[in-house]
Design a protein around this motif. Structure first.
Motif, PDB file in Angstrom:
ATOM      1  N   VAL A  81       0.856  -1.187   0.000  1.00  0.00           N
ATOM      2  CA  VAL A  81       0.000   0.000   0.000  1.00  0.00           C
ATOM      3  C   VAL A  81       0.889   1.234   0.000  1.00  0.00           C
ATOM      4  CG1 VAL A  81      -1.759   1.329   1.240  1.00  0.00           C
ATOM      5  CG2 VAL A  81      -1.853  -1.175   1.235  1.00  0.00           C
ATOM      6  N   LEU A  82       0.592   2.160  -0.897  1.00  0.00           N
ATOM      7  CA  LEU A  82       1.329   3.420  -0.991  1.00  0.00           C
ATOM      8  C   LEU A  82       0.379   4.576  -0.719  1.00  0.00           C
ATOM      9  CD1 LEU A  82       3.906   5.055  -1.805  1.00  0.00           C
ATOM     10  CD2 LEU A  82       3.014   5.025  -4.154  1.00  0.00           C
ATOM     11  N   GLY A  83       0.729   5.449   0.222  1.00  0.00           N
ATOM     12  CA  GLY A  83      -0.051   6.648   0.497  1.00  0.00           C
ATOM     13  C   GLY A  83       0.736   7.873   0.104  1.00  0.00           C
ATOM     14  N   ILE A  84       0.182   8.667  -0.805  1.00  0.00           N
ATOM     15  CA  ILE A  84       0.858   9.855  -1.309  1.00  0.00           C
ATOM     16  C   ILE A  84       0.156  11.102  -0.778  1.00  0.00           C
ATOM     17  CG2 ILE A  84       1.565  11.130  -3.366  1.00  0.00           C
ATOM     18  CD1 ILE A  84       1.296   8.486  -4.937  1.00  0.00           C
ATOM     19  N   VAL A 163      12.115   6.280   4.910  1.00  0.00           N
ATOM     20  CA  VAL A 163      12.310   5.888   3.515  1.00  0.00           C
ATOM     21  C   VAL A 163      12.865   7.037   2.681  1.00  0.00           C
ATOM     22  CG1 VAL A 163      11.170   4.966   1.445  1.00  0.00           C
ATOM     23  CG2 VAL A 163      10.438   4.219   3.718  1.00  0.00           C
ATOM     24  N   PHE A 164      12.325   8.231   2.880  1.00  0.00           N
ATOM     25  CA  PHE A 164      12.789   9.425   2.171  1.00  0.00           C
ATOM     26  C   PHE A 164      12.997  10.550   3.172  1.00  0.00           C
ATOM     27  CE2 PHE A 164      10.102   7.220  -0.998  1.00  0.00           C
ATOM     28  CZ  PHE A 164      11.038   7.043  -2.015  1.00  0.00           C
ATOM     29  N   GLY A 190       9.113  10.563   4.147  1.00  0.00           N
ATOM     30  CA  GLY A 190       8.367   9.331   3.937  1.00  0.00           C
ATOM     31  C   GLY A 190       8.856   8.236   4.861  1.00  0.00           C
ATOM     32  N   ILE A 191       7.937   7.361   5.269  1.00  0.00           N
ATOM     33  CA  ILE A 191       8.277   6.270   6.199  1.00  0.00           C
ATOM     34  C   ILE A 191       7.599   4.984   5.738  1.00  0.00           C
ATOM     35  CG2 ILE A 191       8.603   7.805   8.175  1.00  0.00           C
ATOM     36  CD1 ILE A 191       5.805   6.989   9.147  1.00  0.00           C
ATOM     37  N   THR A 192       7.975   3.885   6.389  1.00  0.00           N
ATOM     38  CA  THR A 192       7.361   2.597   6.113  1.00  0.00           C
ATOM     39  C   THR A 192       6.958   1.920   7.416  1.00  0.00           C
ATOM     40  OG1 THR A 192       7.664   0.462   4.977  1.00  0.00           O
ATOM     41  CG2 THR A 192       9.565   1.357   6.158  1.00  0.00           C
ATOM     42  N   ASN A 193       6.127   0.898   7.294  1.00  0.00           N
ATOM     43  CA  ASN A 193       5.802   0.091   8.474  1.00  0.00           C
ATOM     44  C   ASN A 193       6.924  -0.918   8.715  1.00  0.00           C
ATOM     45  OD1 ASN A 193       5.317  -1.663   6.337  1.00  0.00           O
ATOM     46  ND2 ASN A 193       3.422  -2.484   7.178  1.00  0.00           N
ATOM     47  N   ALA A 194       6.784  -1.731   9.726  1.00  0.00           N
ATOM     48  CA  ALA A 194       7.858  -2.647  10.094  1.00  0.00           C
ATOM     49  C   ALA A 194       8.116  -3.714   9.044  1.00  0.00           C
ATOM     50  CB  ALA A 194       7.530  -3.316  11.434  1.00  0.00           C
ATOM     51  N   VAL A 198       3.929  -1.180   3.518  1.00  0.00           N
ATOM     52  CA  VAL A 198       3.164   0.068   3.557  1.00  0.00           C
ATOM     53  C   VAL A 198       4.135   1.242   3.604  1.00  0.00           C
ATOM     54  CG1 VAL A 198       1.478   1.448   4.838  1.00  0.00           C
ATOM     55  CG2 VAL A 198       1.258  -1.048   4.767  1.00  0.00           C
ATOM     56  N   VAL A 199       4.000   2.146   2.642  1.00  0.00           N
ATOM     57  CA  VAL A 199       4.866   3.326   2.568  1.00  0.00           C
ATOM     58  C   VAL A 199       3.995   4.564   2.397  1.00  0.00           C
ATOM     59  CG1 VAL A 199       6.587   4.556   1.163  1.00  0.00           C
ATOM     60  CG2 VAL A 199       6.878   2.114   1.633  1.00  0.00           C
ATOM     61  N   GLY A 200       4.333   5.612   3.132  1.00  0.00           N
ATOM     62  CA  GLY A 200       3.672   6.898   2.968  1.00  0.00           C
ATOM     63  C   GLY A 200       4.702   7.977   2.775  1.00  0.00           C
ATOM     64  N   LEU A 201       4.420   8.922   1.887  1.00  0.00           N
ATOM     65  CA  LEU A 201       5.308  10.062   1.686  1.00  0.00           C
ATOM     66  C   LEU A 201       4.486  11.273   1.272  1.00  0.00           C
ATOM     67  CD1 LEU A 201       7.276   9.856  -1.704  1.00  0.00           C
ATOM     68  CD2 LEU A 201       5.197   8.551  -1.251  1.00  0.00           C
TER      69      LEU A 201
END
Length: 241
Positions: A81-84, A163-164, A190-194, A198-201
């Motif tokens: 899952v990517l959240g932008i 992540v970023f 941006g970060i990720t779950n463990a 799942v990544v959000g930025l």
């Protein structure tokens, strides 16, 4: 591969995300916030925008959309899952990612091409980058300041889950270019779950997928303006291999 893109009332970049998916070589699947299933997709993108007008808090109402129950369950089961931007805010509100997003430190909307340093390639969405690489993608937000308590920030850093990160970059912009545009803690973009699925930025990779239309970076060769496309090709690669 089929990648679902969820549209909420107030989404602005759902069509852009669908185009990015198509250019990466996958089939975009339009999902509606009121859907009660996710159409057997292989990954999901929560796009940018101002869902429900950002009432209460950005992403706070979208978190309760019927489709999100399925998204949360699927993400906890390993679905990428990517959240932008607004999607990142929704992931935080859904507790799929820690922390929260608040108003930019300067209390203003910001829109510019933003240099980012890739901190992790160990996620489903970043396998085609190189750690330490500087990329450039558009940034546009008013609730883009990432905040979390000291313990959470320590965990993110210690577990390699940033992540970023916002950066001026060695070759980006004029001297004195402000590296952190919104006051985010630890310059986090941006970060990720463990588990890395799942990544959000906050910046918008879907706006940097076509040469000549994304941010121009002299000397970048065939990657000029296309740094964001590798997020979408990365997830395809992770699903295949």
């Amino acid at each position: 591969m089929r990648i679902g893109v969820v549209t909420f009332p107030g989404s602005l970049d759902d069509r852009d995300a669908q185009r990015a998916v198509r250019l990466a070589g996958a089939e975009p699947v339009a999902l509606w916030h009121g859907d009660e299933d996710i159409a057997d997709v292989d990954a999901i993108v929560l796009p940018g925008g101002f869902s429900y007008g950002d009432y209460l808090r950005a992403g706070a109402i979208s978190r309760f959309a019927p489709v999100m129950e399925k998204v949360v369950d699927a993400a906890r089961g390993g679905l990428p899952v990517l959240g932008i931007c607004n999607g990142f805010q929704i992931l935080c509100e859904s507790h799929l990612l820690p922390g929260s997003m608040i108003k930019n430190a300067h209390r203003s909307f910001i829109c510019r091409d933003q240099p980012l340093r890739v901190e992790s390639t160990r996620t489903a969405w970043t396998t085609e980058f190189t750690e330490g690489e500087i990329i450039r993608v558009p940034l546009k937000n008013q609730d883009g300041q990432y905040v979390a308590d000291a313990r959470t920030l320590e965990e993110l850093e210690g577990e390699g889950r940033v992540v970023f990160r916002y950066t001026a970059g060695a070759t980006h912009g004029p001297e004195g270019f402000e590296s952190n545009p919104n006051g985010s803690r630890s310059d986090i973009a941006g970060i990720t779950n463990a588990y890395g699925n799942v990544v959000g930025l906050m910046p918008h990779p879907e706006h940097a997928v076509e040469a000549g239309f994304g941010p121009d970076e002299p000397g970048a060769g065939t990657r000029t303006g296309t740094d964001g496309l590798r997020m979408f090709t990365s997830v395809l690669r992770s699903m295949v291999g």
